[in-house]
Scaffold this active site. Structure first.
Site, PDB file in Angstrom:
ATOM      1  N   ILE A  17      -4.230  48.862 -18.589  1.00 42.63           N
ATOM      2  CA  ILE A  17      -3.655  50.164 -18.673  1.00 42.63           C
ATOM      3  C   ILE A  17      -2.158  49.993 -19.217  1.00 42.63           C
ATOM      4  CG2 ILE A  17      -2.977  52.299 -17.587  1.00 42.63           C
ATOM      5  CD1 ILE A  17      -5.490  52.017 -15.785  1.00 42.63           C
ATOM      6  N   TYR A 153      -6.772  48.725  -0.220  1.00 49.54           N
ATOM      7  CA  TYR A 153      -6.608  49.340  -1.746  1.00 49.54           C
ATOM      8  C   TYR A 153      -6.251  50.611  -1.409  1.00 49.54           C
ATOM      9  CZ  TYR A 153      -6.901  50.128  -6.650  1.00 49.54           C
ATOM     10  OH  TYR A 153      -6.592  50.454  -7.877  1.00 49.54           O
ATOM     11  N   THR A 186     -11.922  52.500 -14.946  1.00 52.67           N
ATOM     12  CA  THR A 186     -11.402  52.292 -16.473  1.00 52.67           C
ATOM     13  C   THR A 186     -11.654  50.924 -16.714  1.00 52.67           C
ATOM     14  OG1 THR A 186      -9.346  53.692 -15.973  1.00 52.67           O
ATOM     15  CG2 THR A 186      -9.231  52.315 -17.752  1.00 52.67           C
ATOM     16  N   THR A 188     -11.013  47.686 -17.532  1.00 49.99           N
ATOM     17  CA  THR A 188      -9.635  46.616 -17.650  1.00 49.99           C
ATOM     18  C   THR A 188     -10.236  45.413 -16.830  1.00 49.99           C
ATOM     19  OG1 THR A 188      -8.719  47.273 -15.449  1.00 49.99           O
ATOM     20  CG2 THR A 188      -8.142  48.678 -17.488  1.00 49.99           C
TER      21      THR A 188
HETATM   22  N1  LIG Z   1      -9.109  49.920 -13.767  1.00 52.01           N
HETATM   23  C1  LIG Z   1      -9.137  50.703 -12.932  1.00 52.01           C
HETATM   24  O1  LIG Z   1     -10.383  51.139 -12.872  1.00 52.01           O
HETATM   25  C2  LIG Z   1      -8.336  51.514 -12.288  1.00 52.01           C
HETATM   26  C3  LIG Z   1      -8.621  52.556 -11.570  1.00 52.01           C
HETATM   27  C4  LIG Z   1      -7.320  53.316 -10.945  1.00 52.01           C
HETATM   28  C5  LIG Z   1      -6.296  52.739 -10.833  1.00 52.01           C
HETATM   29  N2  LIG Z   1      -5.991  51.609 -11.172  1.00 52.01           N
HETATM   30  C6  LIG Z   1      -4.658  50.794 -11.159  1.00 52.01           C
HETATM   31  O2  LIG Z   1      -3.984  50.707 -12.623  1.00 52.01           O
HETATM   32  C7  LIG Z   1      -3.093  49.660 -12.587  1.00 52.01           C
HETATM   33  C8  LIG Z   1      -3.285  48.579 -13.467  1.00 52.01           C
HETATM   34  O3  LIG Z   1      -4.637  47.772 -13.340  1.00 52.01           O
HETATM   35  P1  LIG Z   1      -5.567  47.437 -14.712  1.00 52.01           P
HETATM   36  O4  LIG Z   1      -6.633  48.260 -14.383  1.00 52.01           O
HETATM   37  O5  LIG Z   1      -4.911  47.926 -15.867  1.00 52.01           O
HETATM   38  O6  LIG Z   1      -5.944  46.104 -14.363  1.00 52.01           O
HETATM   39  P2  LIG Z   1      -5.197  44.918 -14.631  1.00 52.01           P
HETATM   40  O7  LIG Z   1      -5.616  44.012 -13.656  1.00 52.01           O
HETATM   41  O8  LIG Z   1      -5.290  44.665 -16.305  1.00 52.01           O
HETATM   42  O9  LIG Z   1      -3.545  45.194 -14.491  1.00 52.01           O
HETATM   43  C9  LIG Z   1      -2.783  44.906 -13.418  1.00 52.01           C
HETATM   44  C10 LIG Z   1      -1.556  43.990 -13.851  1.00 52.01           C
HETATM   45  O10 LIG Z   1      -0.775  43.786 -12.755  1.00 52.01           O
HETATM   46  C11 LIG Z   1      -0.487  42.439 -12.663  1.00 52.01           C
HETATM   47  N3  LIG Z   1       0.022  42.109 -11.565  1.00 52.01           N
HETATM   48  C12 LIG Z   1      -0.628  41.962 -10.475  1.00 52.01           C
HETATM   49  N4  LIG Z   1       0.108  41.518  -9.366  1.00 52.01           N
HETATM   50  C13 LIG Z   1       1.420  41.581  -9.816  1.00 52.01           C
HETATM   51  C14 LIG Z   1       2.585  41.204  -9.219  1.00 52.01           C
HETATM   52  N5  LIG Z   1       2.733  40.802  -8.031  1.00 52.01           N
HETATM   53  N6  LIG Z   1       3.695  41.259  -9.980  1.00 52.01           N
HETATM   54  C15 LIG Z   1       3.777  41.802 -11.413  1.00 52.01           C
HETATM   55  N7  LIG Z   1       2.228  42.023 -11.780  1.00 52.01           N
HETATM   56  C16 LIG Z   1       1.354  41.821 -11.100  1.00 52.01           C
HETATM   57  C17 LIG Z   1      -1.364  41.753 -13.320  1.00 52.01           C
HETATM   58  O11 LIG Z   1      -1.025  40.407 -13.811  1.00 52.01           O
HETATM   59  C18 LIG Z   1      -2.245  42.718 -14.425  1.00 52.01           C
HETATM   60  O12 LIG Z   1      -1.474  42.410 -15.800  1.00 52.01           O
HETATM   61  C19 LIG Z   1      -3.280  49.049 -11.152  1.00 52.01           C
HETATM   62  O13 LIG Z   1      -2.416  49.455 -10.249  1.00 52.01           O
HETATM   63  C20 LIG Z   1      -4.824  49.412 -10.661  1.00 52.01           C
HETATM   64  O14 LIG Z   1      -4.539  49.645  -9.279  1.00 52.01           O
HETATM   65  C21 LIG Z   1      -6.899  50.743 -12.173  1.00 52.01           C
END
Ligand SMILES: NC(=O)c1ccc[n+]([C@@H]2O[C@H](COP(=O)([O-])OP(=O)(O)OC[C@H]3O[C@@H](n4cnc5c(N)ncnc54)[C@H](O)[C@@H]3O)[C@@H](O)[C@H]2O)c1
Length: 251
Positions: A17, A153, A186, A188
């Site tokens: 995202i 989480y 989503t 990802t």
């Molecule tokens: N994908 C889903 O279904 C979903 C749903 C609800 C919320 N989210 C939230 O969206 C956000 C983005 O997740 P995403 O789905 O794009 O997954 P993603 O894993 O592609 O993105 C998360 C990013 O955070 C980075 N990251 C993790 N730990 C870190 C740290 N300590 N310091 C710096 N960067 C760090 C990772 O390297 C990664 O690039 C997250 O907070 C996740 O909880 C995702």
């Protein structure tokens, strides 16, 4: 140095995202600094998105106060200002309570909750310098509902929702709007990580694709549009939670 073009810091912007949002903001003429943990992934982001606009990258861990300060410093160094902060960095943490040891609890809360606080705390003084800004925190449908085997989480994301409300009230007097994006499932890399923690990853994957009442999962680009809305366009939204979950929490 302060330039006229607005600038954003996106944490966790090297994938999912955050990456989709970086692309959209650049296309909209907003300068972007992407932060992430892995320098190689950041290089790939620079190669992929660099031609779209004014982009810089910075490596660091959002759970570290020093790294958070460095991310904000790098953004101001690259763009001369910081208008928008999108706290997208996050990690999953699937475990039944019996396996949810202290280390996993601390890791999930450390990145998802503390890692939101650290970057906001570093960013706010720089937003005050330019008379305001906008912050979007990253919630989840798991911050609004309980889900088994996701206690850490869910706790982290529920706390982010209320952190958002508290800071929104505290900072609106400075012209800084704080709002929360709460996505549903989503497509990802995080989903891949989470599915692979399950005994039957393919079954999880298949279930997720039809998880929400809308009958599909979201693309990161759909969440990016919502993030841009909260950052730039939702000028009367303060302490709100924008739910983009295909109807899951309406059930
Ligand atoms: N994908 C889903 O279904 C979903 C749903 C609800 C919320 N989210 C939230 O969206 C956000 C983005 O997740 P995403 O789905 O794009 O997954 P993603 O894993 O592609 O993105 C998360 C990013 O955070 C980075 N990251 C993790 N730990 C870190 C740290 N300590 N310091 C710096 N960067 C760090 C990772 O390297 C990664 O690039 C997250 O907070 C996740 O909880 C995702």
């Amino acid at each position: 140095m302060s330039t006229d073009a607005p600038a954003a810091l996106i944490t966790g912007g090297s994938s999912g995202i955050g990456l989709a949002t970086a692309r959209l903001l650049l296309e909209e003429g907003i300068g972007v600094t992407v932060s992430g943990r892995d320098p190689e992934k950041l290089e790939a982001v620079a190669a992929d998105l660099g031609s779209l606009g004014k982009l810089s990258t910075v490596a660091g861990d959002v759970a570290s106060v020093d790294d958070a300060e460095a991310m904000v410093g790098a953004t101001v160094a690259a763009h001369g200002r910081l208008d928008y902060l999108f706290c997208s960095a996050g990690i999953p943490g699937v475990a039944p309570l019996d396996d949810l040891d202290e280390a996993l609890w601390d890791r999930v809360l450390g990145v998802n909750l503390k890692g939101t606080y650290t970057v906001i705390r570093a960013a706010v003084p720089r937003m005050r310098e330019i008379g305001g800004g906008a912050i979007v925190t990253m919630g989840s449908e798991a911050g609004l509902t309980g889900q088994p085997q996701l206690a850490a989480y869910c706790a982290s994301k529920g706390a982010v929702v209320n952190l958002t409300r508290a800071l929104a009230l505290e900072l609106i007097g400075d012209g800084i709007r704080v709002n929360c994006l709460s996505p549903g499932i989503t497509n990802t890399p995080m989903c891949e990580v989470e599915a692979n923690m399950a005994p039957d990853p393919q079954a999880v994957w298949d279930a997720w694709k039809k998880w929400a009442p809308i009958g599909r999962w979201a693309d990161p680009e759909e969440q990016a549009k919502a993030a841009l809305f909260l950052l730039r366009d939702a000028t009367f939204s303060v302490g709100s939670v924008l739910v983009t979950d295909g109807g899951y929490t309406a059930l």
